[in-house]
Design a protein around this motif. Structure first.
Motif, PDB file in Angstrom:
ATOM      1  N   UNK A   8      27.335 -21.614   1.398  1.00 20.69           N
ATOM      2  CA  UNK A   8      27.892 -20.326   0.995  1.00 20.69           C
ATOM      3  C   UNK A   8      29.412 -20.429   0.938  1.00 20.69           C
ATOM      4  N   UNK A   9      30.034 -19.570   0.128  1.00 19.57           N
ATOM      5  CA  UNK A   9      31.478 -19.452   0.110  1.00 19.57           C
ATOM      6  C   UNK A   9      32.212 -20.631  -0.471  1.00 19.57           C
ATOM      7  N   UNK A  10      31.597 -21.342  -1.423  1.00 23.17           N
ATOM      8  CA  UNK A  10      32.250 -22.476  -2.071  1.00 23.17           C
ATOM      9  C   UNK A  10      32.251 -22.286  -3.581  1.00 23.17           C
ATOM     10  N   UNK A  11      33.174 -22.982  -4.242  1.00 19.26           N
ATOM     11  CA  UNK A  11      33.247 -22.991  -5.709  1.00 19.26           C
ATOM     12  C   UNK A  11      33.436 -24.433  -6.166  1.00 19.26           C
ATOM     13  N   UNK A  12      33.003 -24.714  -7.383  1.00 23.58           N
ATOM     14  CA  UNK A  12      33.177 -26.062  -7.933  1.00 23.58           C
ATOM     15  C   UNK A  12      34.640 -26.308  -8.303  1.00 23.58           C
ATOM     16  N   UNK A  26      29.363 -37.187  -7.536  1.00 20.56           N
ATOM     17  CA  UNK A  26      30.422 -37.248  -6.543  1.00 20.56           C
ATOM     18  C   UNK A  26      31.348 -38.442  -6.649  1.00 20.56           C
ATOM     19  N   UNK A  27      31.399 -39.076  -7.804  1.00 17.23           N
ATOM     20  CA  UNK A  27      32.194 -40.301  -7.947  1.00 17.23           C
ATOM     21  C   UNK A  27      33.692 -40.043  -7.777  1.00 17.23           C
ATOM     22  N   UNK A  28      34.127 -38.797  -7.994  1.00 17.04           N
ATOM     23  CA  UNK A  28      35.554 -38.474  -7.880  1.00 17.04           C
ATOM     24  C   UNK A  28      35.894 -37.811  -6.561  1.00 17.04           C
ATOM     25  N   UNK A  29      35.002 -37.911  -5.584  1.00 20.50           N
ATOM     26  CA  UNK A  29      35.280 -37.300  -4.293  1.00 20.50           C
ATOM     27  C   UNK A  29      34.775 -35.877  -4.220  1.00 20.50           C
ATOM     28  N   UNK A  30      35.207 -35.118  -3.222  1.00 17.42           N
ATOM     29  CA  UNK A  30      34.713 -33.746  -3.041  1.00 17.42           C
ATOM     30  C   UNK A  30      34.851 -32.916  -4.304  1.00 17.42           C
ATOM     31  N   UNK A  31      33.761 -32.223  -4.663  1.00 21.27           N
ATOM     32  CA  UNK A  31      33.781 -31.388  -5.866  1.00 21.27           C
ATOM     33  C   UNK A  31      33.500 -29.924  -5.562  1.00 21.27           C
ATOM     34  N   UNK A  32      33.443 -29.568  -4.267  1.00 23.12           N
ATOM     35  CA  UNK A  32      33.300 -28.180  -3.852  1.00 23.12           C
ATOM     36  C   UNK A  32      34.506 -27.799  -3.008  1.00 23.12           C
ATOM     37  N   UNK A  33      35.048 -26.613  -3.250  1.00 25.84           N
ATOM     38  CA  UNK A  33      36.195 -26.132  -2.499  1.00 25.84           C
ATOM     39  C   UNK A  33      35.867 -24.807  -1.845  1.00 25.84           C
ATOM     40  N   UNK A  34      36.593 -24.495  -0.788  1.00 24.76           N
ATOM     41  CA  UNK A  34      36.461 -23.194  -0.128  1.00 24.76           C
ATOM     42  C   UNK A  34      36.852 -22.104  -1.113  1.00 24.76           C
ATOM     43  N   UNK A  35      36.018 -21.090  -1.243  1.00 23.66           N
ATOM     44  CA  UNK A  35      36.283 -20.018  -2.197  1.00 23.66           C
ATOM     45  C   UNK A  35      37.499 -19.195  -1.802  1.00 23.66           C
ATOM     46  N   UNK A  36      37.880 -19.208  -0.533  1.00 20.72           N
ATOM     47  CA  UNK A  36      39.019 -18.401  -0.083  1.00 20.72           C
ATOM     48  C   UNK A  36      40.343 -19.145  -0.165  1.00 20.72           C
ATOM     49  N   UNK A  37      40.354 -20.385   0.370  1.00 20.13           N
ATOM     50  CA  UNK A  37      41.638 -21.096   0.429  1.00 20.13           C
ATOM     51  C   UNK A  37      41.780 -22.185  -0.619  1.00 20.13           C
ATOM     52  N   UNK A  38      40.683 -22.588  -1.279  1.00 22.77           N
ATOM     53  CA  UNK A  38      40.753 -23.598  -2.317  1.00 22.77           C
ATOM     54  C   UNK A  38      40.759 -25.026  -1.827  1.00 22.77           C
TER      55      UNK A  38
END
Length: 263
Positions: A8-12, A26-38
């Motif tokens: 929950x609470x993530x964005x691509x 996932x070849x480029x590393x993390x692809x999900x970010x926190x929806x609040x802080x990025x």
């Protein structure tokens, strides 16, 4: 690692969508970010050759204690309103893979309580999804045991084997009021079987002009239903009845020929 549906609470992250042919790897590393802080927090994997998963970055997340109070399960009488069921056919006309998996698991339980005898199935969608497999795996000769749906909201029936719902929150099987062997089926599938009585639309002779019929083609319909053989074998392997010689023969036959009828 967690299931994608538990996040929950993530964005691509738009610039990290790379993958192979059918998804993210996932070849480029993390692809999900926190929806609040990025901040990048996890890597979503869903390529066609890999298990769907979300790998949390241990340097970006930390565990917190959840509410200690247990979640109250929805009662049987309220489940129908909360979860009306999943349709068996997808919009493009294929059988829903959720049905293929759930019916395969229930099929293993049905065989375990069948005592190796033929099982008769009522007409309708239950027959469309179960009869072909039961007829292929059990002997055609008599005697035969009867199968019927039983559960909350349905009138009591007299049957040898009751196909009952399994609670989606607790895993509890519904207990029929009359003595019968039971086989559990996922609530989402059981609910649709029990309360949806869809008739397949077919053009009626003499009721529509030929030109109108050409403009409105009949809807797509799937071919024969095929349970998921991998789910079937996995479920059957966990049942103690699989040690019986007749049921072990079925298990070995399907394992050696997983794509033969009815799979």
């Amino acid at each position: 690692m967690v299931a994608p549906g538990d996040v929950r609470g993530t964005v691509f992250i738009a610039e990290r969508y790379d993958g192979y042919c059918c998804g993210l790897d996932g070849r480029d590393g993390p692809n999900l970010a926190c929806a609040q802080c990025g901040r990048p927090v996890a890597t979503r994997i869903d390529d066609c050759s890999l298990w769907q998963a979300v790998w949390l970055d241990p340097g970006a997340v930390h565990p917190v204690s959840a509410d200690a109070s247990p979640r109250q399960a929805v009662g049987w009488e309220d489940l129908r309103e909360h979860r009306p069921g999943i349709p068996p056919v997808q919009p493009l006309g294929q059988w829903n893979p959720v049905w293929e998996a759930a019916v395969a698991a229930a099929l293993a339980h049905l065989l375990a309580v069948s005592a190796g005898t033929r099982v008769t199935v009522p007409d309708g969608l239950v027959a469309d999804t179960f009869r072909r497999a039961l007829d292929a795996l059990l002997p055609p000769r008599p005697p035969a045991r009867t199968l019927a749906l039983a559960g909350p909201g349905l009138p009591a029936v007299t049957t040898d084997i009751a196909l009952v719902p399994q609670h989606p929150q607790t895993g509890e099987r519904w207990a029929p009021s009359r003595a019968a062997d039971v086989a559990p089926l996922s609530w989402d599938i059981w609910s649709y079987l029990a309360f949806h009585h869809d008739r397949r639309p077919v053009p009626g002779a003499g009721t529509m002009p030929e030109d109108a019929r050409r403009d409105d083609p009949p809807p797509l319909t799937p071919g024969p239903f095929r349970p998921d053989w991998a789910v079937f074998l996995s479920t059957l392997a966990r049942l103690p009845e699989v040690r019986k010689p007749w049921l072990r023969d079925i298990y070995d036959h399907v394992k050696d020929r997983p794509y033969a009828s009815p799979f």
